[in-house]
Design a protein around this motif. Structure first.
Motif, PDB file in Angstrom:
ATOM      1  N   LYS A  47       7.079  20.987  68.099  1.00  0.00           N
ATOM      2  CA  LYS A  47       7.112  21.056  66.632  1.00  0.00           C
ATOM      3  C   LYS A  47       7.780  19.818  66.045  1.00  0.00           C
ATOM      4  CE  LYS A  47       5.725  25.435  66.800  1.00  0.00           C
ATOM      5  NZ  LYS A  47       4.373  25.856  66.338  1.00  0.00           N
ATOM      6  N   GLU A  48       7.135  19.214  65.065  1.00  0.00           N
ATOM      7  CA  GLU A  48       7.724  18.062  64.376  1.00  0.00           C
ATOM      8  C   GLU A  48       8.683  18.548  63.298  1.00  0.00           C
ATOM      9  OE1 GLU A  48       6.125  15.082  61.098  1.00  0.00           O
ATOM     10  OE2 GLU A  48       5.202  14.645  63.052  1.00  0.00           O
ATOM     11  N   VAL A  49       9.943  18.102  63.393  1.00  0.00           N
ATOM     12  CA  VAL A  49      10.970  18.482  62.429  1.00  0.00           C
ATOM     13  C   VAL A  49      11.048  17.465  61.298  1.00  0.00           C
ATOM     14  CG1 VAL A  49      13.444  18.913  62.111  1.00  0.00           C
ATOM     15  CG2 VAL A  49      12.304  19.701  64.192  1.00  0.00           C
ATOM     16  N   GLU A  50      11.034  16.190  61.668  1.00  0.00           N
ATOM     17  CA  GLU A  50      11.119  15.106  60.672  1.00  0.00           C
ATOM     18  C   GLU A  50      10.306  13.927  61.178  1.00  0.00           C
ATOM     19  OE1 GLU A  50      13.511  14.506  57.947  1.00  0.00           O
ATOM     20  OE2 GLU A  50      15.005  16.090  58.202  1.00  0.00           O
ATOM     21  N   ARG A  51       9.858  13.081  60.224  1.00  0.00           N
ATOM     22  CA  ARG A  51       9.247  11.804  60.594  1.00  0.00           C
ATOM     23  C   ARG A  51       9.627  10.762  59.555  1.00  0.00           C
ATOM     24  NH1 ARG A  51       2.922  11.179  60.344  1.00  0.00           N
ATOM     25  NH2 ARG A  51       2.922  13.099  61.588  1.00  0.00           N
ATOM     26  N   PHE A  52       9.918   9.570  60.012  1.00  0.00           N
ATOM     27  CA  PHE A  52      10.217   8.454  59.116  1.00  0.00           C
ATOM     28  C   PHE A  52      10.207   7.167  59.915  1.00  0.00           C
ATOM     29  CE2 PHE A  52      14.130  10.617  60.385  1.00  0.00           C
ATOM     30  CZ  PHE A  52      14.854   9.602  60.995  1.00  0.00           C
ATOM     31  N   GLY A  53      10.280   6.047  59.209  1.00  0.00           N
ATOM     32  CA  GLY A  53      10.304   4.746  59.864  1.00  0.00           C
ATOM     33  C   GLY A  53      10.068   3.639  58.865  1.00  0.00           C
ATOM     34  N   VAL A  54      10.619   2.481  59.153  1.00  0.00           N
ATOM     35  CA  VAL A  54      10.434   1.322  58.290  1.00  0.00           C
ATOM     36  C   VAL A  54      10.367   0.074  59.159  1.00  0.00           C
ATOM     37  CG1 VAL A  54      12.923   1.034  57.960  1.00  0.00           C
ATOM     38  CG2 VAL A  54      11.334   0.024  56.308  1.00  0.00           C
ATOM     39  N   ALA A  55       9.472  -0.832  58.835  1.00  0.00           N
ATOM     40  CA  ALA A  55       9.379  -2.113  59.545  1.00  0.00           C
ATOM     41  C   ALA A  55      10.043  -3.173  58.685  1.00  0.00           C
ATOM     42  CB  ALA A  55       7.922  -2.472  59.805  1.00  0.00           C
ATOM     43  N   ALA A  56      11.158  -3.706  59.152  1.00  0.00           N
ATOM     44  CA  ALA A  56      11.918  -4.689  58.387  1.00  0.00           C
ATOM     45  C   ALA A  56      12.662  -5.604  59.350  1.00  0.00           C
ATOM     46  CB  ALA A  56      12.908  -3.978  57.461  1.00  0.00           C
ATOM     47  N   ALA A  57      13.321  -6.606  58.802  1.00  0.00           N
ATOM     48  CA  ALA A  57      14.089  -7.522  59.646  1.00  0.00           C
ATOM     49  C   ALA A  57      15.250  -6.812  60.319  1.00  0.00           C
ATOM     50  CB  ALA A  57      14.596  -8.696  58.809  1.00  0.00           C
ATOM     51  N   ASP A  58      15.724  -5.711  59.715  1.00  0.00           N
ATOM     52  CA  ASP A  58      16.854  -4.963  60.267  1.00  0.00           C
ATOM     53  C   ASP A  58      16.441  -3.518  60.577  1.00  0.00           C
ATOM     54  OD1 ASP A  58      16.492  -4.170  57.664  1.00  0.00           O
ATOM     55  OD2 ASP A  58      18.633  -4.032  57.197  1.00  0.00           O
ATOM     56  N   THR A  59      15.280  -3.376  61.197  1.00  0.00           N
ATOM     57  CA  THR A  59      14.743  -2.045  61.477  1.00  0.00           C
ATOM     58  C   THR A  59      15.721  -1.168  62.255  1.00  0.00           C
ATOM     59  OG1 THR A  59      12.440  -2.751  61.409  1.00  0.00           O
ATOM     60  CG2 THR A  59      12.928  -0.790  62.705  1.00  0.00           C
ATOM     61  N   SER A  60      16.346  -1.708  63.291  1.00  0.00           N
ATOM     62  CA  SER A  60      17.237  -0.881  64.108  1.00  0.00           C
ATOM     63  C   SER A  60      18.434  -0.383  63.297  1.00  0.00           C
ATOM     64  CB  SER A  60      17.715  -1.660  65.338  1.00  0.00           C
ATOM     65  OG  SER A  60      18.432  -2.817  64.965  1.00  0.00           O
ATOM     66  N   VAL A  61      18.949  -1.224  62.397  1.00  0.00           N
ATOM     67  CA  VAL A  61      20.079  -0.825  61.566  1.00  0.00           C
ATOM     68  C   VAL A  61      19.659   0.269  60.588  1.00  0.00           C
ATOM     69  CG1 VAL A  61      21.757  -1.575  59.836  1.00  0.00           C
ATOM     70  CG2 VAL A  61      21.221  -3.059  61.777  1.00  0.00           C
ATOM     71  N   GLN A  62      18.517   0.062  59.941  1.00  0.00           N
ATOM     72  CA  GLN A  62      18.035   1.061  58.985  1.00  0.00           C
ATOM     73  C   GLN A  62      17.715   2.382  59.684  1.00  0.00           C
ATOM     74  OE1 GLN A  62      15.373   0.163  55.781  1.00  0.00           O
ATOM     75  NE2 GLN A  62      15.618  -2.054  56.007  1.00  0.00           N
TER      76      GLN A  62
END
Length: 395
Positions: A232-247
């Motif tokens: 079961k999927e509880v949450e999904r999100f993501g962003v591609a940026a210069a600081d992806t790991s930090v975000q």
């Protein structure tokens, strides 16, 4: 022409953060001999990344026997490698692999990364079009404008190989679209997740739309959910940026505050930048019940996976340095007038935390081949005449 000073500084900044983090982790990850190997890899990669600034490269050294006519007279061959994303270890190794393979063949190779800036990416291609390059490797050109740019290059007689880019490029005559086998990458990671969780788990999906590799990985993910209703999927999100790991770290930390222990079993991270951020957030929150299954690998990833109590259990990957090498071989075949495929997928491998932790020495991108059979090795598109060129330009 763009200078690569900024890219090089990003690489070194990332590398020294990597080293500093390793030093600070005390007993978690002792670098010892491994740090020497990583350092040597970093030195080589950083030096390779200075090529676009006009640094020294091999020059033609006379006729070569037994090779295609294009290369027989030792005339200069100029290649430009242009990548949309950057600032990460995967990019550095991809570029290092392409540059090293090209220079071994006697080519002059310049590299450029736009660090996610779409305008700079297209500007670099259009500038290259006006310059005297014989061939181009275009990486992560995900939009329709990339197809238009590549068509212009082809119309001007340039040879082009693309990596992880708009699938429509495979329809441009003479162009090869290469990819990691994204379906295999996602399948390997997800199959392991389903197996470990006995088909019953609440998971978080770290993903970002709009990139061809992500679209292919998402298709496998959706098929996996359909075939395994207990996942079961509880949450999904993501962003591609210069600081992806930090975000990602910040977003996962906030998410963990919403979901107390017992509500999340695993995270599927479709990019290693997501996995690194998630791993840091999980460790800070003390939520060791959550396991991470990721995609891609780098020195920083290997350090994280091997760390004590790391939640990152598996990652599916293709050697980024090898990707660069194979793309350059394909381009060399095009310059030689030889037949090349419209598409090519590079084979994926699954790397487990258990495999890495069983090693007597810290594992990095240099010695990973000692752990994963066949890692970093491929004779794909490696022709006998290429070996002759390499031998010639050794002199």
């Amino acid at each position: 022409m763009y200078s690569t000073a900024f890219e090089t500084s990003l690489f070194w900044r990332g590398f020294f953060i990597f080293v500093s983090h390793a030093d600070q982790s005390k007993g978690e990850y002792q670098m010892k001999k491994g740090i020497k190997n990583v350092f040597l890899t970093a030195v080589a990669s950083a030096l390779l990344l200075t090529g676009c600034g006009g640094g020294e490269t091999k020059t033609a050294s006379g006729p070569v026997e037994g090779v295609p006519e294009r290369f027989a007279k030792g005339e200069e061959v100029k290649i430009k490698v242009i990548r949309k994303i950057g600032g990460d270890d995967h990019t550095a190794q991809f570029l290092a692999g392409a540059k090293a393979e090209g220079e071994a063949l006697g080519f002059k190779v310049d590299v450029f990364t736009a660090n996610g800036d779409t305008a700079k990416f297209h500007d670099a291609i259009n500038q290259g079009l006006q310059q005297d390059y014989d061939g181009f490797i275009i990486s992560h050109g995900d939009d329709a404008a990339t197809v238009d740019d590549v068509k212009k290059l082809v119309e001007k007689g340039k040879s082009v190989v693309t990596f992880d880019s708009n699938p429509d490029l495979a329809q441009v005559e003479g162009v090869t679209l290469t990819s990691q086998d994204d379906e295999a990458l996602a399948t390997q990671a997800l199959d392991q997740l389903v197996k470990d969780q006995n088909g019953e788990a609440n998971i978080v999906y770290l993903w970002v739309d709009g990139f061809p590799p992500m679209v292919r990985r998402n298709k496998v993910y959706q098929e996996t959910l359909k075939a395994n209703p207990g996942i079961k999927e509880v949450e999904r999100f993501g962003v591609a940026a210069a600081d992806t790991s930090v975000q990602t770290q910040n977003a996962v930390s906030a998410m963990l505050n919403k979901h107390p222990k017992g509500e999340i079993d695993a995270i599927f991270a479709t990019w290693d930048a997501f996995a690194i951020g998630a791993a840091r957030a999980i460790k800070e929150a003390g939520r060791d019940e959550i396991k991470i299954y990721g995609i891609d690998v780098s020195n920083a990833d290997l350090q994280e996976i091997q760390g004590e109590d790391s939640p990152w259990k598996y990652t599916a990957a293709v050697d980024p340095k090898l990707i660069g090498e194979v793309n350059m071989r394909l381009l060399a075949k095009k310059l030689a007038g030889e037949e090349t495929p419209a598409t090519y997928d590079l084979e994926a491998s699954l790397i487990s935390q258990e495999q890495l932790q069983q090693s007597k020495n810290p594992v990095n991108m240099v010695n990973l081949a000692e752990i994963i059979e066949g890692w970093g090795k491929s004779d794909a598109f490696l022709e006998d005449w290429m070996e002759k060129l390499k031998e010639h330009y050794k002199k």
